[in-house]
Design a protein around this motif. Structure first.
Motif, mmCIF file in Angstrom:
data_model
loop_
_atom_site.group_PDB
_atom_site.id
_atom_site.type_symbol
_atom_site.label_atom_id
_atom_site.label_comp_id
_atom_site.label_asym_id
_atom_site.label_seq_id
_atom_site.Cartn_x
_atom_site.Cartn_y
_atom_site.Cartn_z
ATOM 1 N N MET A 264 0.547 -1.021 0.181
ATOM 2 C CA MET A 264 -0.117 -0.068 0.569
ATOM 3 C C MET A 264 0.615 1.758 0.122
ATOM 4 O O MET A 264 0.516 2.077 -0.514
ATOM 5 N N LEU B 219 3.807 5.846 -2.812
ATOM 6 C CA LEU B 219 2.837 6.708 -1.807
ATOM 7 C C LEU B 219 3.773 7.647 -2.361
ATOM 8 O O LEU B 219 4.657 8.502 -1.542
ATOM 9 N N ASN C 188 -2.220 10.404 1.139
ATOM 10 C CA ASN C 188 -3.210 9.297 -0.405
ATOM 11 C C ASN C 188 -4.127 8.858 0.425
ATOM 12 O O ASN C 188 -4.405 8.396 1.644
ATOM 13 N N LYS C 189 -5.234 9.003 -0.301
ATOM 14 C CA LYS C 189 -6.650 7.477 0.057
ATOM 15 C C LYS C 189 -6.467 6.779 -0.271
ATOM 16 O O LYS C 189 -6.870 6.016 1.281
ATOM 17 N N ASP C 190 -4.865 6.084 -0.312
ATOM 18 C CA ASP C 190 -4.530 4.614 0.018
ATOM 19 C C ASP C 190 -4.606 4.380 1.451
ATOM 20 O O ASP C 190 -4.730 3.195 2.152
ATOM 21 N N GLU D 34 -6.747 2.043 3.757
ATOM 22 C CA GLU D 34 -6.316 0.513 3.782
ATOM 23 C C GLU D 34 -5.545 0.275 5.003
ATOM 24 O O GLU D 34 -5.594 -1.010 4.985
ATOM 25 N N ASP D 35 -4.965 0.962 5.760
ATOM 26 C CA ASP D 35 -4.395 0.332 6.510
ATOM 27 C C ASP D 35 -5.858 0.183 7.900
ATOM 28 O O ASP D 35 -4.807 -0.508 8.443
#
Length: 466
Positions: free
Chosen positions: A308, A312, A317-319, A322-323
């Motif tokens: 993930m 970056l 970031n919107k990623d 996911e954490d």
């Protein structure tokens, strides 16, 4: 209407709304989010950024929201996207326009980083306590079996005799390293990012140290870009958790083997076993098997987290949303595994006779024959060769080394005397390994005593964090 919707002329598509929302899982952060918001509001009032009276009204409103959520009241909406916006929306509904001042001088970017760090700190402490309980179960079982002899293995082939306590204490050491890794991870998690803003801090004269102190952080982050984009602490925890699961899985594998009819070294308590729907005789080590299986689940989350963040750009970031699901599932999996593991260990019944019998097969005393020759003055390489030939002879004669006659021994070396039989007795082989870290009962008793001191120190540090 979205709290951020001023720039937009259309509503979010319903599919995007559902895909984008994180409230289904980040609602677990509500306590940390509200605590952080109260500390932030208090700081805004103390610094004069907002009126002190407004800050007090906001804090009272947040306290009421917390009480409602704790009691199962108060609805969280997918339309508000996440726990941060949900709390803020509930606050505005409760206290009116003044609630809109709460978000002054902060962003959801530093807010979520704060919440996650607060949450993980608490969970690290709880998992550390569970590790201590697991260590205690191992030490208590080891203390009962400092004189219980069993075969030690390499390549899953019988190698040399050891004590069962020595084997168990190897896992104590693994879990102690796990405990230390969690402690180190806690230190790097114990950093307050609030005040980093979206990425570039804020123009308001905030007091970051005041907020950090109120929330129990050791220090503040020193770079606003890093403050909002850092997830190293999550990945580090995932790596530490993966090693915990590795060590649990390794011992579970051995428990499964030991409980099999082929080994019959132990019996698992009925409360930690299951049966078969078709075979009435079965007693299956399902708990150990499940823990072993769940290790792969945690490893998968670690790889997902690493993947993930690997590409970056700075900053948020919107990623990074996911954490949460990975982190929450890692925590749940490790805690559940440790919760069931310690009592499973504590209720094991050990078949000491079977272990001792197993220690005597497979020429486990062959190294002691070589050591005997070395003590008589022979070089080890020559002794190794001679004993290899002796073992081959014993295999052909279908005898164990202790069943050979002195005459047979002397066919291979004149140095053999009558005392060879005492030297290679299984109990002697174990007792003479009387070196620090060795399996001799006297050394294992020392290790158990030292382990108790270590656990007492660990427990004190755990209590200090609480």
């Amino acid at each position: 209407m979205k709290l951020w919707g001023g720039r937009f002329t259309k509503d979010t598509d319903s599919l995007v709304e559902d895909f984008h929302s994180s409230i289904s899982f980040d609602k677990r952060l509500y306590r940390q989010d509200i605590r952080g918001s109260m500390a932030h509001a208090r700081m805004l009032g103390e610094t004069g950024i907002i009126a002190r009276e407004d800050a007090e009204n906001i804090i009272r409103g947040l306290q009421q929201i917390l009480a409602d959520l704790e009691a199962g009241r108060g609805e969280l909406s997918v339309h508000a996207e996440d726990i941060h916006m949900n709390v803020e929306q509930l606050l505005i509904e409760r206290v009116g326009e003044v609630g809109k001042k709460l978000h002054t001088a902060r962003s959801r970017n530093d807010q979520v980083a704060l919440d996650t760090r607060m949450f993980l700190k608490e969970e690290i402490v709880e998992i550390s306590e569970l590790l201590i309980k697991t260590q205690q179960a191992l030490v208590e079982l080891a203390e009962q079996h400092t004189d219980t002899v069993m075969p030690g293995y390499t390549h899953l082939q019988k190698a040399q005799p050891i004590t069962f306590a020595h084997h168990l204490m190897a896992y104590f050491e693994m879990f102690q390293r796990d405990w230390q890794r969690l402690r180190d991870c806690y230190g790097r998690t114990d950093v307050c990012p609030l005040g980093s803003g979206a990425l570039a801090g804020t123009t308001f004269p905030i007091d970051r140290e005041m907020v950090a102190e109120e929330l129990g952080f050791n220090r503040i982050s020193t770079n606003s870009l890093d403050g909002v984009s850092d997830r190293d602490y999550v990945i580090e925890f995932a790596a530490a958790a993966s090693l915990i699961m590795t060590h649990l899985s390794r011992l579970c594998e051995e428990i499964i083997l030991w409980a099999s009819d082929e080994f019959s070294f132990i019996n698992l308590d009925d409360a930690y076993s299951t049966g078969s729907s078709i075979m009435p005789q079965k007693k299956n080590p399902d708990v150990a098997e499940l823990v072993r299986g769940k290790s792969g689940r945690v490893y998968g989350h670690l790889m997902a987290l690493l993947t993930m963040v690997k590409g970056l750009p700075l900053a948020y970031n919107k990623d990074l949303q996911e954490d949460k699901e990975a982190l929450f599932d890692i925590i749940d999996t490790v805690k559940k595994s440790l919760l069931v593991f310690a009592p499973m260990i504590a209720t094991i019944t050990v078949n000491t006779g079977r272990m001792y019998q197993g220690a005597g097969g497979g020429f486990t005393n062959a190294t002691d024959v070589a050591d005997y020759l070395v003590n008589k003055g022979m070089g080890f390489r020559d002794a190794h060769r001679i004993v290899g030939e002796l073992v081959f002879y014993a295999i052909e004669q279908e005898k164990e080394l202790e069943k050979l006659t002195l005459a047979e021994y002397r066919q291979f070396a004149d140095m053999f005397e009558e005392d060879i039989f005492q030297a290679i007795a299984i109990s002697t082989c174990v007792e003479r390994r009387n070196v620090p870290g060795g399996p001799a009962p006297v050394r294992v008793k020392e290790a158990v005593a030292q382990a108790k001191v270590v656990m007492e120190t660990n427990s004190k540090e755990y209590n200090d964090k609480n």
